[in-house]
Scaffold this motif. Structure first.
Motif, PDB file in Angstrom:
ATOM      1  N   UNK A  27       0.838  -1.197   0.000  1.00  0.00           N
ATOM      2  CA  UNK A  27       0.000   0.000   0.000  1.00  0.00           C
ATOM      3  C   UNK A  27       0.877   1.253   0.000  1.00  0.00           C
ATOM      4  N   UNK A  28       0.282   2.352  -0.449  1.00  0.00           N
ATOM      5  CA  UNK A  28       0.990   3.632  -0.439  1.00  0.00           C
ATOM      6  C   UNK A  28       1.193   4.106   0.998  1.00  0.00           C
ATOM      7  N   UNK A  32       4.130  13.004   6.009  1.00  0.00           N
ATOM      8  CA  UNK A  32       3.882  14.073   6.968  1.00  0.00           C
ATOM      9  C   UNK A  32       3.160  15.225   6.280  1.00  0.00           C
ATOM     10  N   UNK A  33       2.151  15.763   6.957  1.00  0.00           N
ATOM     11  CA  UNK A  33       1.320  16.812   6.388  1.00  0.00           C
ATOM     12  C   UNK A  33      -0.050  16.309   5.974  1.00  0.00           C
ATOM     13  N   UNK A  34      -0.178  14.989   5.710  1.00  0.00           N
ATOM     14  CA  UNK A  34      -1.482  14.426   5.365  1.00  0.00           C
ATOM     15  C   UNK A  34      -2.313  14.285   6.634  1.00  0.00           C
ATOM     16  N   UNK A  35      -3.571  14.652   6.534  1.00  0.00           N
ATOM     17  CA  UNK A  35      -4.429  14.776   7.714  1.00  0.00           C
ATOM     18  C   UNK A  35      -4.497  13.497   8.539  1.00  0.00           C
ATOM     19  N   UNK A  36      -4.548  12.348   7.884  1.00  0.00           N
ATOM     20  CA  UNK A  36      -4.727  11.085   8.608  1.00  0.00           C
ATOM     21  C   UNK A  36      -3.597  10.820   9.595  1.00  0.00           C
ATOM     22  N   UNK A  50     -11.007  -8.882   7.426  1.00  0.00           N
ATOM     23  CA  UNK A  50     -10.567  -7.576   6.927  1.00  0.00           C
ATOM     24  C   UNK A  50      -9.408  -7.037   7.752  1.00  0.00           C
ATOM     25  N   UNK A  51      -9.468  -7.215   9.061  1.00  0.00           N
ATOM     26  CA  UNK A  51      -8.374  -6.771   9.915  1.00  0.00           C
ATOM     27  C   UNK A  51      -7.116  -7.588   9.627  1.00  0.00           C
ATOM     28  N   UNK A  52      -7.259  -8.896   9.488  1.00  0.00           N
ATOM     29  CA  UNK A  52      -6.117  -9.756   9.180  1.00  0.00           C
ATOM     30  C   UNK A  52      -5.481  -9.364   7.855  1.00  0.00           C
ATOM     31  N   UNK A  53      -6.312  -9.027   6.851  1.00  0.00           N
ATOM     32  CA  UNK A  53      -5.788  -8.624   5.548  1.00  0.00           C
ATOM     33  C   UNK A  53      -5.036  -7.302   5.649  1.00  0.00           C
ATOM     34  N   UNK A  54      -5.549  -6.377   6.452  1.00  0.00           N
ATOM     35  CA  UNK A  54      -4.857  -5.099   6.649  1.00  0.00           C
ATOM     36  C   UNK A  54      -3.497  -5.330   7.295  1.00  0.00           C
ATOM     37  N   UNK A  75      -0.719   3.901   6.236  1.00  0.00           N
ATOM     38  CA  UNK A  75      -1.235   3.418   4.958  1.00  0.00           C
ATOM     39  C   UNK A  75      -2.645   3.969   4.733  1.00  0.00           C
ATOM     40  N   UNK A  76      -2.954   5.075   5.411  1.00  0.00           N
ATOM     41  CA  UNK A  76      -4.197   5.797   5.173  1.00  0.00           C
ATOM     42  C   UNK A  76      -5.410   5.282   5.904  1.00  0.00           C
TER      43      UNK A  76
END
Length: 208
Positions: A27-28, A32-36, A50-54, A75-76
């Protein structure tokens, strides 16, 4: 004596590329500077595929970026979760993940501050001295919702504190003076392109 601890427990051996990473996708990485990156993350309340995949994606993304730890908001994804594959100062490798981590406060007599170099995959190319305690204890859950406690010393303690900062909406630049922060961002401007080239080369080598 085992030289690897997985989820806080010693094992006799462990592959260089974690099993989770073999199931993951890259994943991208946010910067720094991105709100998340600058707001507190939400607690994880749903445990399942879904959690395991993340977690698998985060392990592979961390490996490709040659990192020691990675939080979900890097990773957003604004969830309280991080993964790690990090040595301590004795060269012992620590591998695992922590869901909903909380860093325990330490008594003043139970810690000493180490002012050593620190970097961040979301601040690509910058390394700055930042004071951190030489011991850390993080409590949280595993991907199945079971409670766990992870303890670390030295560089691994720095990693645990750094990643817990991330899920609380802080980057290590927040611990620096205005002048130091400016210096770190100058390093990013100078080195970012080279960092991304190395990441792309690692990803290509992994897929070949």
């Amino acid at each position: 004596m085992p030289r690897v601890f997985v989820q806080g427990r010693p094992v006799d051996s462990y592959p260089r590329l974690t099993p989770e990473a073999l199931r993951g996708a890259v994943r991208r990485i946010t910067e720094v500077g991105e709100e998340v990156l600058h707001r507190p993350c939400r607690d994880v309340t749903e445990f399942g595929p879904e959690l395991a995949a993340l977690i698998s994606d985060m392990f592979l993304t961390m490996h490709v970026a040659d990192g020691a730890g990675l939080a979900a908001n890097q990773v957003g994804v604004g969830l309280r979760l991080f993964v790690y594959d990090c040595p301590d100062d004795d060269g012992v490798r620590h591998v695992g993940h922590v869901v909903n981590p909380v860093l325990e406060p330490l008594d003043a007599g139970d810690r000493r501050l180490l002012d050593e170099g620190e970097g961040c995959l979301s601040v690509p190319g910058a390394v700055m001295d930042a004071p951190r305690p030489d011991r850390a204890v993080v409590r949280g859950l595993d991907q199945d919702g079971n409670p766990l406690v992870i303890e670390g010393t030295g560089y691994f303690a720095r990693c645990l504190a750094h990643e817990t900062d991330h899920v609380n909406g802080h980057v290590y630049l927040d611990r620096l003076t205005a002048r130091e922060r400016k210096d770190a961002l100058r390093q990013v401007a100078d080195r970012r392109e080279a960092v991304f080239a190395r990441r792309a080369a690692r990803q290509e080598a992994l897929s070949s």
